[in-house]
Design a protein around this motif. Structure first.
Motif, PDB file in Angstrom:
ATOM      1  N   THR A 182       0.622  -1.215  -0.089  1.00 60.78           N
ATOM      2  CA  THR A 182      -0.152   0.178  -0.101  1.00 60.78           C
ATOM      3  C   THR A 182       1.184   1.634   0.032  1.00 60.78           C
ATOM      4  O   THR A 182       2.269   0.882   0.512  1.00 60.78           O
ATOM      5  CB  THR A 182      -0.858  -0.031   1.589  1.00 60.78           C
ATOM      6  OG1 THR A 182      -1.885   1.064   0.827  1.00 60.78           O
ATOM      7  CG2 THR A 182      -0.425   0.451   2.255  1.00 60.78           C
ATOM      8  N   ARG A 184       0.606   6.200  -0.752  1.00 55.49           N
ATOM      9  CA  ARG A 184      -0.303   6.811  -1.062  1.00 55.49           C
ATOM     10  C   ARG A 184      -0.835   6.643  -2.342  1.00 55.49           C
ATOM     11  O   ARG A 184      -2.373   6.353  -2.602  1.00 55.49           O
ATOM     12  CB  ARG A 184      -0.131   8.498  -1.024  1.00 55.49           C
ATOM     13  CG  ARG A 184       0.331   9.154   0.051  1.00 55.49           C
ATOM     14  CD  ARG A 184       0.987  10.051   0.238  1.00 55.49           C
ATOM     15  NE  ARG A 184       2.387   9.890   0.102  1.00 55.49           N
ATOM     16  CZ  ARG A 184       3.598  10.399   0.662  1.00 55.49           C
ATOM     17  NH1 ARG A 184       3.481  11.692   0.402  1.00 55.49           N
ATOM     18  NH2 ARG A 184       4.116  10.182   1.233  1.00 55.49           N
ATOM     19  N   TYR A 195      -3.288  -2.904  -2.181  1.00 54.46           N
ATOM     20  CA  TYR A 195      -4.318  -2.175  -1.548  1.00 54.46           C
ATOM     21  C   TYR A 195      -4.231  -0.977  -0.879  1.00 54.46           C
ATOM     22  O   TYR A 195      -3.651  -0.520  -0.266  1.00 54.46           O
ATOM     23  CB  TYR A 195      -4.253  -3.124  -0.103  1.00 54.46           C
ATOM     24  CG  TYR A 195      -4.447  -4.754  -0.800  1.00 54.46           C
ATOM     25  CD1 TYR A 195      -5.780  -5.109  -0.300  1.00 54.46           C
ATOM     26  CD2 TYR A 195      -3.711  -5.629  -0.327  1.00 54.46           C
ATOM     27  CE1 TYR A 195      -5.629  -6.632  -0.619  1.00 54.46           C
ATOM     28  CE2 TYR A 195      -3.228  -6.547  -0.851  1.00 54.46           C
ATOM     29  CZ  TYR A 195      -4.101  -7.359  -1.355  1.00 54.46           C
ATOM     30  OH  TYR A 195      -4.656  -9.021  -0.949  1.00 54.46           O
ATOM     31  N   SER A 196      -5.475  -1.057  -1.667  1.00 51.19           N
ATOM     32  CA  SER A 196      -5.804   1.652  -0.633  1.00 51.19           C
ATOM     33  C   SER A 196      -5.830   1.527   0.814  1.00 51.19           C
ATOM     34  O   SER A 196      -5.901   2.505   1.082  1.00 51.19           O
ATOM     35  CB  SER A 196      -7.283   2.150  -1.632  1.00 51.19           C
ATOM     36  OG  SER A 196      -8.161   0.926  -1.057  1.00 51.19           O
ATOM     37  N   ASN A 197      -5.847   0.395   1.004  1.00 50.62           N
ATOM     38  CA  ASN A 197      -5.318   0.884   3.054  1.00 50.62           C
ATOM     39  C   ASN A 197      -5.475  -0.467   3.961  1.00 50.62           C
ATOM     40  O   ASN A 197      -5.295  -1.519   3.048  1.00 50.62           O
ATOM     41  CB  ASN A 197      -7.652   0.843   3.765  1.00 50.62           C
ATOM     42  CG  ASN A 197      -8.033  -0.265   4.359  1.00 50.62           C
ATOM     43  OD1 ASN A 197      -8.141  -1.295   4.758  1.00 50.62           O
ATOM     44  ND2 ASN A 197      -9.127  -0.692   2.708  1.00 50.62           N
ATOM     45  N   ASP A 200      -6.539  -3.541   4.914  1.00 51.93           N
ATOM     46  CA  ASP A 200      -6.746  -4.941   3.588  1.00 51.93           C
ATOM     47  C   ASP A 200      -5.501  -5.336   3.748  1.00 51.93           C
ATOM     48  O   ASP A 200      -5.672  -6.554   3.346  1.00 51.93           O
ATOM     49  CB  ASP A 200      -7.533  -4.194   2.569  1.00 51.93           C
ATOM     50  CG  ASP A 200      -8.681  -4.006   2.983  1.00 51.93           C
ATOM     51  OD1 ASP A 200      -9.498  -4.612   3.499  1.00 51.93           O
ATOM     52  OD2 ASP A 200      -9.212  -3.147   1.900  1.00 51.93           O
ATOM     53  N   GLU A 217      -0.408  11.734   8.669  1.00 49.94           N
ATOM     54  CA  GLU A 217      -0.980  10.601   8.016  1.00 49.94           C
ATOM     55  C   GLU A 217      -0.593   9.276   8.738  1.00 49.94           C
ATOM     56  O   GLU A 217      -1.470   8.585   8.410  1.00 49.94           O
ATOM     57  CB  GLU A 217      -1.015  10.617   6.916  1.00 49.94           C
ATOM     58  CG  GLU A 217      -2.082  11.679   6.063  1.00 49.94           C
ATOM     59  CD  GLU A 217      -1.025  12.815   5.933  1.00 49.94           C
ATOM     60  OE1 GLU A 217       0.091  13.586   5.658  1.00 49.94           O
ATOM     61  OE2 GLU A 217      -1.355  14.317   6.055  1.00 49.94           O
ATOM     62  N   THR A 218       0.618   9.151   8.957  1.00 48.92           N
ATOM     63  CA  THR A 218       1.199   7.836   8.738  1.00 48.92           C
ATOM     64  C   THR A 218       1.912   7.061  10.497  1.00 48.92           C
ATOM     65  O   THR A 218       2.125   6.526  11.415  1.00 48.92           O
ATOM     66  CB  THR A 218       2.865   7.496   8.420  1.00 48.92           C
ATOM     67  OG1 THR A 218       3.921   8.538   8.833  1.00 48.92           O
ATOM     68  CG2 THR A 218       2.569   7.751   6.731  1.00 48.92           C
TER      69      THR A 218
END
Lengths: 311, 311
Positions: A182, A184, A195-197, A200, A217-218
């Motif tokens: 995954t 950004r 995977y976008s998230n 998942d 964000e991380t």
């Protein structure tokens, strides 16, 4: 008239540099240095008193470039980091002031990727705990050491497929691992599933390797939900900054056996490393060359070699 | 009339097998077993008294198949090993008697190769000693942990480019290592440079990885001359049998700093492993399947699945 040495550009050193003695001469032939590494006064006071004309500085990951600090350095035009992460720099303030930033670029990427693989094999195959087992003299007494787990064929999810993540993926292919990632955004040129998230990604993998930056964000991107999705045989390898993981939660889950392995104290399913992922003789020399080249570029009005693009 | 169970072929077990409980039923549905693992009498006596009709046996690396032992087993036609090495078997005597031998084949090759890479990264990057350093609480006190060395770009010589050696080479290519090898004969299909002797291999490499069999030719193949040729930054990774290396000599050179790293007691530049190179949950299951299939093949007059060709 100023001597030749006095005409060299001035560089503020906020972390001992060069720390390889053989680079000392090369550095001092090019720059005058002002040391702020071992101060007898508060850093703000030193900056206001001694550093008003400083245009460039060299520092490490821990020095916090807050608005307050930047206010004390009115001439600053360039920050050269001996690390990759920007997590201690107020980028908005730097942008306002037009300060350029150079980091360690990719000089550490291979070493960090190598260590990620080394730690992964260590956790799966219990190398460090086996080493302690043999060294403690237990082997002749208690013959059975718990079975490890096979790397080949494991599903590995990579968080952040940048320079380090890509080197990790390249290595894992040779171990017959099944790779996904995954980041950004999906990377069009990458053959691995995206995977976008992170939940998942964790649900669909046996192992997570964290190679992403630490930023807003991380922070704690690997939280309780991600660890639960990874499951009780799951393994987490963090070669990024510590706060990528909610470590309190991780310890709780490790102790309860709800995840399989990671890197923390007092547990046999854990391997500890003293922030050495990036540290080898070779990469340290490469860093010294890069820092010097970045400073030379800045003072010649050229783009930094490892210019950080931030917005 | 014999019961169904009494009609099953008899297998002598000289090392606990199956040692994964879930295989117990599968095994006992196919074979009757005679246990020689925990004897109250000398092994020769047991063999003469109880095993005159035994045609097949399962054993590990440590059971010595000498002429004396084979003399006690007049009906023996098949030895099934749960290991790869044949170093404890008198092959001449087996040949005379027409005994077929099945070993663990390649079920462990990936795991052994993975561990070789894991140990190599461990030694180069000091993972085990770093783990001890952090765990002992030294990190906050004594911040500087010695620099490790980079794997990428290192010259690695492989001794014995068989199944394990080939898996090691495949992995090292992904780490950008420069690979060469020695083996009994040059392998025409292999792209890596070949050295016909071990001293030349050692002179031209930073690292030696030992993946060859132990036999008369390879006993102490890594001797003082080889270690001197490898030099004081040299690293030795032995995932084969211990006696491939003249270990007394190695310890002397390690203590004197004349080689860089290896695997032995009481030294920080050393990583110890409790004979676990081949041991994972997955490979152990694969071994159990293979042992059963080898025995089934023997009792059906078919070739063993992992038949050892010896002459």
């Amino acid at each position: 008239m100023a001597t030749e040495a006095e005409q060299l550009p001035l560089v503020l050193i906020l972390r001992p540099f060069p720390y390889i003695p053989s680079f000392q001469e090369k550095f001092s032939n090019r720059f005058r240095t002002l040391k702020g590494t071992d101060l007898s006064m508060p850093v703000n006071e030193f900056l206001i008193k001694e550093c008003q004309s400083v245009k460039a500085l060299v520092c490490g990951a821990k020095f916090a470039h807050t608005k307050d600090i930047l206010d004390c350095l009115p001439s600053l035009g360039c920050i050269v980091l001996n690390c990759v992460g920007l997590d201690n720099i107020d980028l908005d303030e730097c942008k306002k002031r037009g300060i350029v930033i150079g980091n360690a670029g990719t000089v550490y990427s291979e070493d960090v990727a190598d260590l990620a693989i080394g730690l992964l094999i260590d956790v799966l195959r219990r190398i460090s705990s086996g080493h302690q087992f043999v060294r403690s003299g237990l082997w002749p007494i208690n013959k059975e050491f718990p079975l490890g787990s096979k790397l080949s064929g494991k599903r590995v999810g990579i968080l952040g497929l940048g320079s380090i993540g890509s080197e990790v993926a390249k290595r894992l292919v040779a171990f017959n691992c099944i790779i996904s990632y995954t980041s950004r955004n999906k990377k069009p040129s990458v053959p691995f599933p995206y995977y976008s998230n992170v939940v998942d990604l964790a649900s669909n993998n046996d192992i997570l390797i964290l190679t992403c930056d630490l930023n807003k964000e991380t922070f704690h991107i690997v939280n309780k939900d991600v660890m639960s999705a990874l499951g009780k045989k799951g393994i987490i390898i963090n070669v990024g900054r510590g706060p990528l993981v909610d470590e309190k939660e991780m310890v709780r889950l490790l102790v309860q056996g709800k995840i399989g392995g990671a890197e923390l104290f007092e547990l046999d399913n854990v391997v500890l490393a003293a922030h050495i992922a990036w540290k080898t003789v070779e990469s340290t020399s490469a860093l010294h060359e890069l820092v010097i080249s970045n400073l030379e570029a800045f003072f010649s009005n050229k783009p930094l070699l490892s210019l950080v693009k931030y917005d």
